[in-house]
Design a protein around this motif. Structure first.
Motif, PDB file in Angstrom:
ATOM      1  N   SER A 166    -103.834 -58.635  66.693  1.00  0.00           N
ATOM      2  CA  SER A 166    -104.589 -58.374  65.467  1.00  0.00           C
ATOM      3  C   SER A 166    -104.837 -56.893  65.223  1.00  0.00           C
ATOM      4  O   SER A 166    -105.409 -56.519  64.203  1.00  0.00           O
ATOM      5  N   SER A 167    -104.430 -56.036  66.130  1.00  0.00           N
ATOM      6  CA  SER A 167    -104.683 -54.606  65.967  1.00  0.00           C
ATOM      7  C   SER A 167    -103.511 -53.930  65.266  1.00  0.00           C
ATOM      8  O   SER A 167    -102.375 -54.406  65.309  1.00  0.00           O
ATOM      9  N   GLY A 168    -103.809 -52.822  64.619  1.00  0.00           N
ATOM     10  CA  GLY A 168    -102.766 -52.005  64.015  1.00  0.00           C
ATOM     11  C   GLY A 168    -102.320 -52.428  62.638  1.00  0.00           C
ATOM     12  O   GLY A 168    -101.410 -51.813  62.063  1.00  0.00           O
ATOM     13  N   TRP A 169    -102.926 -53.433  62.058  1.00  0.00           N
ATOM     14  CA  TRP A 169    -102.496 -53.900  60.751  1.00  0.00           C
ATOM     15  C   TRP A 169    -103.067 -53.031  59.636  1.00  0.00           C
ATOM     16  O   TRP A 169    -104.257 -52.742  59.599  1.00  0.00           O
ATOM     17  N   LEU A 170    -102.196 -52.655  58.708  1.00  0.00           N
ATOM     18  CA  LEU A 170    -102.605 -52.004  57.469  1.00  0.00           C
ATOM     19  C   LEU A 170    -102.279 -52.956  56.335  1.00  0.00           C
ATOM     20  O   LEU A 170    -101.299 -53.702  56.394  1.00  0.00           O
TER      21      LEU A 170
ATOM     22  N   GLY B  44    -101.905 -45.986  50.120  1.00  0.00           N
ATOM     23  CA  GLY B  44    -102.882 -47.014  49.771  1.00  0.00           C
ATOM     24  C   GLY B  44    -103.101 -48.125  50.772  1.00  0.00           C
ATOM     25  O   GLY B  44    -104.022 -48.924  50.617  1.00  0.00           O
ATOM     26  N   LEU B  45    -102.269 -48.219  51.799  1.00  0.00           N
ATOM     27  CA  LEU B  45    -102.485 -49.270  52.798  1.00  0.00           C
ATOM     28  C   LEU B  45    -103.582 -48.821  53.753  1.00  0.00           C
ATOM     29  O   LEU B  45    -103.507 -47.730  54.323  1.00  0.00           O
ATOM     30  N   LEU B  46    -104.581 -49.664  53.919  1.00  0.00           N
ATOM     31  CA  LEU B  46    -105.725 -49.332  54.749  1.00  0.00           C
ATOM     32  C   LEU B  46    -105.847 -50.303  55.918  1.00  0.00           C
ATOM     33  O   LEU B  46    -105.281 -51.404  55.884  1.00  0.00           O
ATOM     34  N   LYS B  47    -106.587 -49.892  56.928  1.00  0.00           N
ATOM     35  CA  LYS B  47    -106.783 -50.742  58.105  1.00  0.00           C
ATOM     36  C   LYS B  47    -107.407 -52.060  57.675  1.00  0.00           C
ATOM     37  O   LYS B  47    -108.405 -52.101  56.960  1.00  0.00           O
ATOM     38  N   ALA B  48    -106.802 -53.155  58.122  1.00  0.00           N
ATOM     39  CA  ALA B  48    -107.268 -54.482  57.723  1.00  0.00           C
ATOM     40  C   ALA B  48    -108.565 -54.834  58.452  1.00  0.00           C
ATOM     41  O   ALA B  48    -108.641 -54.733  59.676  1.00  0.00           O
TER      42      ALA B  48
ATOM     43  N   GLU C 192     -96.446 -50.312  60.531  1.00  0.00           N
ATOM     44  CA  GLU C 192     -95.877 -48.973  60.641  1.00  0.00           C
ATOM     45  C   GLU C 192     -97.024 -47.975  60.785  1.00  0.00           C
ATOM     46  O   GLU C 192     -98.066 -48.114  60.142  1.00  0.00           O
ATOM     47  N   GLN C 193     -96.827 -46.978  61.603  1.00  0.00           N
ATOM     48  CA  GLN C 193     -97.940 -46.101  61.952  1.00  0.00           C
ATOM     49  C   GLN C 193     -97.857 -44.699  61.347  1.00  0.00           C
ATOM     50  O   GLN C 193     -98.753 -43.884  61.563  1.00  0.00           O
ATOM     51  N   ALA C 194     -96.821 -44.416  60.594  1.00  0.00           N
ATOM     52  CA  ALA C 194     -96.723 -43.080  59.985  1.00  0.00           C
ATOM     53  C   ALA C 194     -97.897 -42.856  59.031  1.00  0.00           C
ATOM     54  O   ALA C 194     -98.285 -43.776  58.298  1.00  0.00           O
TER      55      ALA C 194
END
Length: 207
Positions: A132-136, A112-116, A103-105
């Motif tokens: 593999s892109s866009g994961w938090l 607390g979710l950060l770019k993996a 989710e990109q909001a």
């Protein structure tokens, strides 16, 4: 979990009709999500109308936050924190190690979710692997099995060190015994020599 205006709960089969309408407005695969309806947490108004929902899929003791949807995105600011609190509680109750989302909001960064990073992506369950892109991601707790394994390794290390120390002390005790025996032998030899000397030269006692 509730507020004065909204109530957040787990979705039931009775919610499929309202959820389908919301998912269709988001162009989500409604049939697939309907089969997984119990993955969803929903927010409803005082009149029982569903206003928002978000899914939490579980795999390999990790959770995927997915398919966020609202009947009116003007309410998203108010509903997201309630939904996230509920999802976080469910993840904790299930003993999940980590949660993921694409989710990109901006809200998801704020909670607390950060770019993996590449190291974190190695832990991504096989079920969700793909782009593999866009994961938090957010780590909830350490993997108990890993911690236990580390504890075992540490215990083995300490046991090895204990054995090594014991061997050192054993060698020291053996060396001490040998030195003591040598000293006793030398003392006996000196005493024997002195006795022999006096026996052959008794006049030495009268000098």
């Amino acid at each position: 979990m509730s507020s004065s205006k909204y109530r957040v709960r787990r979705a039931t089969l009775d919610d499929i009709g309202q959820l389908t309408a919301i998912w269709e407005s988001m162009h989500y695969p409604t049939e697939e999500l309907a089969r997984r309806v119990t993955e969803f947490q929903v927010a409803e108004g005082a009149d029982g109308k569903l206003l928002g929902a978000v899914g939490l899929q579980i795999a390999e003791r990790q959770g995927l936050v997915h398919s966020e949807a609202f009947s009116d995105f003007a309410l998203a600011e108010h509903l997201r924190p309630l939904l996230w609190d509920r999802v976080h509680a469910v993840a904790t109750n299930h003993g999940l190690l980590r949660v993921w989302t694409r989710e990109q909001a901006p809200f998801w960064n704020h909670c607390g979710l950060l770019k993996a990073d590449p190291e974190a992506l190695q832990k991504l369950p096989v079920l969700w692997r793909g782009p593999s892109s866009g994961w938090l991601t957010l780590k909830l707790k350490d993997d108990v099995e890993t911690v236990i394994s580390l504890d075992k390794e540490f215990a083995l290390f300490m046991q090895s060190e204990k054995q090594r120390t014991e061997r050192v002390f054993q060698h020291a005790r053996t060396l001490k015994t040998i030195v003591t025996l040598i000293a006793v032998v030398v003392l006996i030899a000196v005493a024997a020599w002195a006795v022999r000397l006096f026996l052959h030269n008794p006049q030495l006692l009268h000098r």
